[in-house]
Design an enzyme around this catalytic site. Structure first.
Site, PDB file in Angstrom:
ATOM      1  N   ARG A  75       8.089  10.677   2.646  1.00 20.81           N
ATOM      2  CA  ARG A  75       8.174  10.307   3.958  1.00 20.81           C
ATOM      3  C   ARG A  75       9.589   9.851   4.000  1.00 20.81           C
ATOM      4  O   ARG A  75      10.011   8.696   3.255  1.00 20.81           O
ATOM      5  CB  ARG A  75       7.051   9.274   4.338  1.00 20.81           C
ATOM      6  CG  ARG A  75       7.319   8.833   5.845  1.00 20.81           C
ATOM      7  CD  ARG A  75       6.021   8.255   6.383  1.00 20.81           C
ATOM      8  NE  ARG A  75       5.981   6.858   5.766  1.00 20.81           N
ATOM      9  CZ  ARG A  75       5.066   5.760   6.384  1.00 20.81           C
ATOM     10  NH1 ARG A  75       4.689   6.042   7.640  1.00 20.81           N
ATOM     11  NH2 ARG A  75       5.161   4.494   5.794  1.00 20.81           N
ATOM     12  N   THR A 134      13.485   8.427   9.239  1.00 27.00           N
ATOM     13  CA  THR A 134      12.902   9.242  10.319  1.00 27.00           C
ATOM     14  C   THR A 134      11.531   9.124  10.491  1.00 27.00           C
ATOM     15  O   THR A 134      11.160   9.605  11.393  1.00 27.00           O
ATOM     16  CB  THR A 134      13.447  10.436  10.070  1.00 27.00           C
ATOM     17  OG1 THR A 134      12.883  10.992   9.013  1.00 27.00           O
ATOM     18  CG2 THR A 134      15.200  10.700  10.033  1.00 27.00           C
ATOM     19  N   ASP A 143       1.074   0.027   0.736  1.00 23.67           N
ATOM     20  CA  ASP A 143       1.219   1.499   0.336  1.00 23.67           C
ATOM     21  C   ASP A 143       0.053   2.024  -0.850  1.00 23.67           C
ATOM     22  O   ASP A 143       0.161   1.240  -1.880  1.00 23.67           O
ATOM     23  CB  ASP A 143       2.735   1.377  -0.454  1.00 23.67           C
ATOM     24  CG  ASP A 143       3.272   2.860  -0.536  1.00 23.67           C
ATOM     25  OD1 ASP A 143       2.249   3.440  -1.381  1.00 23.67           O
ATOM     26  OD2 ASP A 143       3.903   3.131  -0.036  1.00 23.67           O
ATOM     27  N   ASP A 195       1.601   3.068  -4.238  1.00 21.86           N
ATOM     28  CA  ASP A 195       2.018   1.847  -5.041  1.00 21.86           C
ATOM     29  C   ASP A 195       0.739   1.120  -5.391  1.00 21.86           C
ATOM     30  O   ASP A 195       0.649   0.574  -6.733  1.00 21.86           O
ATOM     31  CB  ASP A 195       2.658   0.959  -4.070  1.00 21.86           C
ATOM     32  CG  ASP A 195       4.320   1.615  -4.100  1.00 21.86           C
ATOM     33  OD1 ASP A 195       4.708   2.513  -4.656  1.00 21.86           O
ATOM     34  OD2 ASP A 195       4.934   0.897  -3.179  1.00 21.86           O
TER      35      ASP A 195
HETATM   36  N1  URA Z   1       1.120   5.213   3.618  1.00 21.23           N
HETATM   37  C1  URA Z   1       0.719   4.095   3.072  1.00 21.23           C
HETATM   38  O1  URA Z   1       0.558   4.260   1.872  1.00 21.23           O
HETATM   39  N2  URA Z   1       0.334   3.075   3.765  1.00 21.23           N
HETATM   40  C2  URA Z   1       0.430   3.051   4.904  1.00 21.23           C
HETATM   41  O2  URA Z   1       0.038   2.137   5.561  1.00 21.23           O
HETATM   42  C3  URA Z   1       1.090   4.101   5.689  1.00 21.23           C
HETATM   43  C4  URA Z   1       1.215   5.289   5.046  1.00 21.23           C
END
Ligand code: URA
Length: 211
Positions: free
Chosen positions: A106, A110, A202, A205
């Site tokens: 991502r 953007t 995330d 992560d």
């Molecule tokens: N991707 C993620 O890992 N967490 C989010 O909250 C949104 C996208």
């Protein structure tokens, strides 16, 4: 009867495990283990209408016609990298499935998906396909991954995620109304960086211990 576009799996085991995963203090190892367990439970839901075929077997008593999954006809597509956490649990339950990967990241400015990898099984037009990604946030990456899967010929596709934001569900419904979404929770909303609230942070992560 047509399938619902969104299914929230509110089984108590799923909800309990999800709450522990959301907690900030949960360790990377714990998060990974819970994701694997929860994806097995979600796999149960997403696979409940998979086609069965008959095969002749012999029990200790007699011969019988018994039902088995058309396993080789199933494709699991992991949307990298976080999809791999869901993939492992689904594969625990459906080990004969064929596996593909779509790599999208991502763009943080953007929030649009950028493709860096795509390797899908052959004959996608013959397969029931389950695309897996834990977080349906803006829906941009998920919709782009489904575009690639459809371009490879797949027509019977489901999308399995752990958390969904209303914005992502709406985008998927808009762009891919034929693809049912199965999730453990429909959360409240996205923040201004495209993260799900209350969410779990995330997913990649937390799963891999990166930051
Ligand atoms: N991707 C993620 O890992 N967490 C989010 O909250 C949104 C996208």
């Amino acid at each position: 009867m047509s399938k619902p576009h969104l299914t929230v799996v509110d089984h108590p085991l799923v909800q309990h495990k999800l709450t522990i995963m959301r907690e900030e203090k949960t360790s990377t190892a714990g998060f990974r283990r819970l994701l694997r367990e929860i994806s097995q439970l979600l796999a149960y839901e997403v696979s409940k209408d998979l086609p069965l075929i008959s095969k002749t077997i012999r029990t200790p008593m007699c011969e019988m016609e018994a039902k088995v999954l058309e396993g080789k006809k199933l494709a699991l597509i992991s949307i990298l990298r976080a999809g791999n956490g869901l993939l492992d649990g689904v594969l625990d339950l459906i080990p004969a499935a064929r596996v593909g990967f779509v790599g999208l990241y991502r763009d943080e400015e953007t929030l649009k998906p950028v493709q860096y990898y795509c390797k899908l099984p052959a004959n996608m037009e013959e397969r029931v396909t389950i695309a897996v990604d834990p977080m349906l946030a803006t829906g941009n990456s998920s919709a782009a991954a489904i575009d690639l899967i459809k371009a490879a010929g797949a027509t019977d596709i489901r999308f399995l995620c752990l958390l969904a934001a209303p914005e992502g569900v709406a985008r998927m419904k808009d762009l891919h109304p034929d693809v049912p979404v199965i999730t453990a929770s429909l959360d409240e909303r996205l923040n201004d960086r495209g993260y799900i609230l209350p969410g779990l942070g995330d997913a990649g992560d937390r799963m891999f211990g990166t930051k």
